[in-house]
Design an enzyme around this catalytic site. Structure first.
Site, PDB file in Angstrom:
ATOM      1  CE1 TYR A  23       6.645  -5.476  14.077  1.00 36.37           C
ATOM      2  CE2 TYR A  23       8.551  -5.794  15.504  1.00 36.37           C
ATOM      3  CZ  TYR A  23       7.925  -5.950  14.276  1.00 36.37           C
ATOM      4  OH  TYR A  23       8.586  -6.579  13.259  1.00 36.37           O
ATOM      5  CG  ASN A  61      -0.331   0.139   2.523  1.00 36.12           C
ATOM      6  OD1 ASN A  61       0.883   0.315   2.613  1.00 36.12           O
ATOM      7  ND2 ASN A  61      -1.123   0.078   3.587  1.00 36.12           N
TER       8      ASN A  61
HETATM    9  N1  UFG Z   1      20.368   2.424  19.590  1.00 33.37           N
HETATM   10  C1  UFG Z   1      21.100   3.482  20.080  1.00 33.37           C
HETATM   11  N2  UFG Z   1      20.968   4.685  19.458  1.00 33.37           N
HETATM   12  C2  UFG Z   1      20.147   4.883  18.393  1.00 33.37           C
HETATM   13  C3  UFG Z   1      19.400   3.785  17.899  1.00 33.37           C
HETATM   14  C4  UFG Z   1      19.531   2.565  18.523  1.00 33.37           C
HETATM   15  O1  UFG Z   1      21.842   3.349  21.054  1.00 33.37           O
HETATM   16  O2  UFG Z   1      20.066   6.028  17.896  1.00 33.37           O
HETATM   17  C5  UFG Z   1      20.510   1.119  20.231  1.00 33.37           C
HETATM   18  C6  UFG Z   1      19.209   0.588  20.780  1.00 33.37           C
HETATM   19  O3  UFG Z   1      18.988   1.073  22.075  1.00 33.37           O
HETATM   20  C7  UFG Z   1      19.458  -0.912  20.732  1.00 33.37           C
HETATM   21  C8  UFG Z   1      20.383  -1.095  19.518  1.00 33.37           C
HETATM   22  O4  UFG Z   1      20.921   0.192  19.258  1.00 33.37           O
HETATM   23  O5  UFG Z   1      20.139  -1.319  21.866  1.00 33.37           O
HETATM   24  C9  UFG Z   1      19.662  -1.571  18.286  1.00 33.37           C
HETATM   25  O6  UFG Z   1      18.520  -0.742  18.102  1.00 33.37           O
HETATM   26  P1  UFG Z   1      17.606  -0.797  16.805  1.00 33.37           P
HETATM   27  O7  UFG Z   1      16.531   0.225  16.981  1.00 33.37           O
HETATM   28  O8  UFG Z   1      18.450  -0.729  15.580  1.00 33.37           O
HETATM   29  O9  UFG Z   1      17.003  -2.269  16.842  1.00 33.37           O
HETATM   30  P2  UFG Z   1      16.193  -2.989  18.023  1.00 33.37           P
HETATM   31  O10 UFG Z   1      17.114  -4.022  18.592  1.00 33.37           O
HETATM   32  O11 UFG Z   1      15.571  -2.066  18.965  1.00 33.37           O
HETATM   33  O12 UFG Z   1      14.999  -3.584  17.188  1.00 33.37           O
HETATM   34  C10 UFG Z   1      15.133  -4.713  16.421  1.00 33.37           C
HETATM   35  C11 UFG Z   1      14.199  -4.632  15.224  1.00 33.37           C
HETATM   36  C12 UFG Z   1      12.767  -4.589  15.686  1.00 33.37           C
HETATM   37  C13 UFG Z   1      12.496  -5.727  16.591  1.00 33.37           C
HETATM   38  C14 UFG Z   1      13.472  -5.742  17.724  1.00 33.37           C
HETATM   39  C15 UFG Z   1      13.309  -6.943  18.608  1.00 33.37           C
HETATM   40  O13 UFG Z   1      14.512  -3.495  14.476  1.00 33.37           O
HETATM   41  O14 UFG Z   1      11.926  -4.669  14.564  1.00 33.37           O
HETATM   42  O15 UFG Z   1      14.799  -5.792  17.217  1.00 33.37           O
HETATM   43  O16 UFG Z   1      13.406  -6.536  19.920  1.00 33.37           O
HETATM   44  F1  UFG Z   1      11.250  -5.639  17.091  1.00 33.37           F
END
Ligand code: UFG
Length: 332
Positions: free
Chosen positions: A143, A32
């Site tokens: 999510y 979409n």
């Molecule tokens: N982080 C930072 N600074 C930022 C962005 C992220 O320190 O600006 C850290 C986050 O705190 C985390 C790590 O980098 O510790 C990875 O963060 P992301 O947002 O890249 O990914 P996540 O681990 O939070 O999320 C991923 C997937 C989601 C999924 C999740 C499962 O992107 O879709 O894993 O918990 F849901």
């Protein structure tokens, strides 16, 4: 026989379409375009594209019939953890309601296999790493909760309607296609590697490290980064697994089994880009588990999946190539 890819204009979706096309499959994409990009479905693939919402059961049924669809690979979903906390009903509507509508179309059109884009977020904060598929499922946000509910809905759909499924629980998708002009483009961006690369590109002043007081080797969160092309190859194997006549509802982790801290990822980007990356420590981000590392041995033994781009350096190099050549993401 063709494969319907929902959400094929998104990040993992478009890389999976690339893999399926490369394997010689007939592919049809619906998206979409609420978060996907039309230009992520490359013209050179010459595949049918429909701007269509999965809630539009009549239209989805027509696509299934017109293209003799026998398998669905289902990415279309809302997938931002933070947004899901602020607007949970959107996630229940788009993810759970959208998949229910898609399953309605599948039942009506006798399409009996589906591969689901799922997530490590179904586990919540793990008691042990690496995480295996039978670990407790205690999502920390809507999510993860909606993806887990979809997995369970698929299992009931198997019992009731004979629709077999493979749910693929990704750890941290990263990187970009090494040769094609497709890559990661979320707006706004919230994922670690693209955000660090935005600092390199001068689009941000610094990277904020969300917490350095976790119980990890350097105090920052540890994640299992998996190349998006390795995720894509798993979807092809999952479709094949179902086409080979394996009936049931399967779930597999997709990760490399090794974790990297936020600081290690920043260092890796500095090394690859040869650019200083100013970093500031900020408060923890709500809902972040300290460590997420996956045990993907089941996908390896059952599907024959073998990640081929495991090295973080390669993952970051591919991401850097995409962001360097597309600093503003997709045009259109
Ligand atoms: N982080 C930072 N600074 C930022 C962005 C992220 O320190 O600006 C850290 C986050 O705190 C985390 C790590 O980098 O510790 C990875 O963060 P992301 O947002 O890249 O990914 P996540 O681990 O939070 O999320 C991923 C997937 C989601 C999924 C999740 C499962 O992107 O879709 O894993 O918990 F849901």
């Amino acid at each position: 026989m063709s494969i319907l890819v929902t959400g094929g204009a998104g990040y993992v979706g478009s890389h999976t379409v690339a893999e399926l096309v490369q394997k010689g499959e007939d592919v049809v994409v619906i998206d979409n375009l609420s978060t996907g990009h039309r230009n992520a479905v490359l013209n050179e693939w010459a595949i049918p594209f429909y701007q269509c919402d999965i809630h539009d059961t009549a239209r989805v049924m027509k696509v299934m019939t017109d293209h003799h669809v026998d398998s669905v690979v289902h990415f279309a979903a809302s997938s931002l953890v933070a947004e899901s906390v602020h607007d949970p009903l959107k996630y229940y509507a788009n993810n759970l309601g959208g998949t229910r509508a898609l399953l309605d179309a599948m039942v009506s059109c006798d399409v009996a296999s589906i591969v689901l884009s799922s997530t490590a977020a179904v586990y919540g904060s793990p008691r042990r790493v690496p995480i295996s598929e039978d670990a407790n499922k205690e999502p920390l946000n809507p999510y993860g909760e909606t993806k887990l509910a979809i997995e369970r809905m698929l299992s009931y759909a198997q019992q009731a309607y004979g629709i077999s499924s493979v749910s693929l629980r990704y750890f941290n998708a990263a990187g970009a296609h090494p040769t094609l002009p497709i890559g990661e483009d979320h707006r706004p961006e919230s994922h670690l590697i693209p955000i660090i690369l935005q600092v390199v590109l001068g689009q941000r002043d610094e990277i904020l490290i969300y917490g350095d007081d976790y119980e990890t080797r350097d105090g920052t969160c540890i994640r299992d980064y998996i190349h998006v092309c390795d995720l894509a190859s798993a979807h092809y194997l999952a479709v094949s697994h179902l086409r080979e006549g394996n009936t049931g509802s399967y779930a597999f982790n997709l990760g490399n089994g090794s974790g990297f801290s936020v600081r290690e990822v920043i260092d890796c980007v500095r090394a690859i880009s040869e650019h200083p990356v100013p970093a500031l420590v900020a408060p923890r981000r709500a809902g972040d588990p300290a460590q997420l590392v996956g045990d993907a041995s089941l996908a390896q033994s059952v599907l024959g999946w073998k990640p081929t781009r495991k090295d973080l350096t390669q993952i970051v190099a591919d991401a850097w190539r995409w962001h360097r050549t597309h600093p503003d993401g997709y045009q259109g």
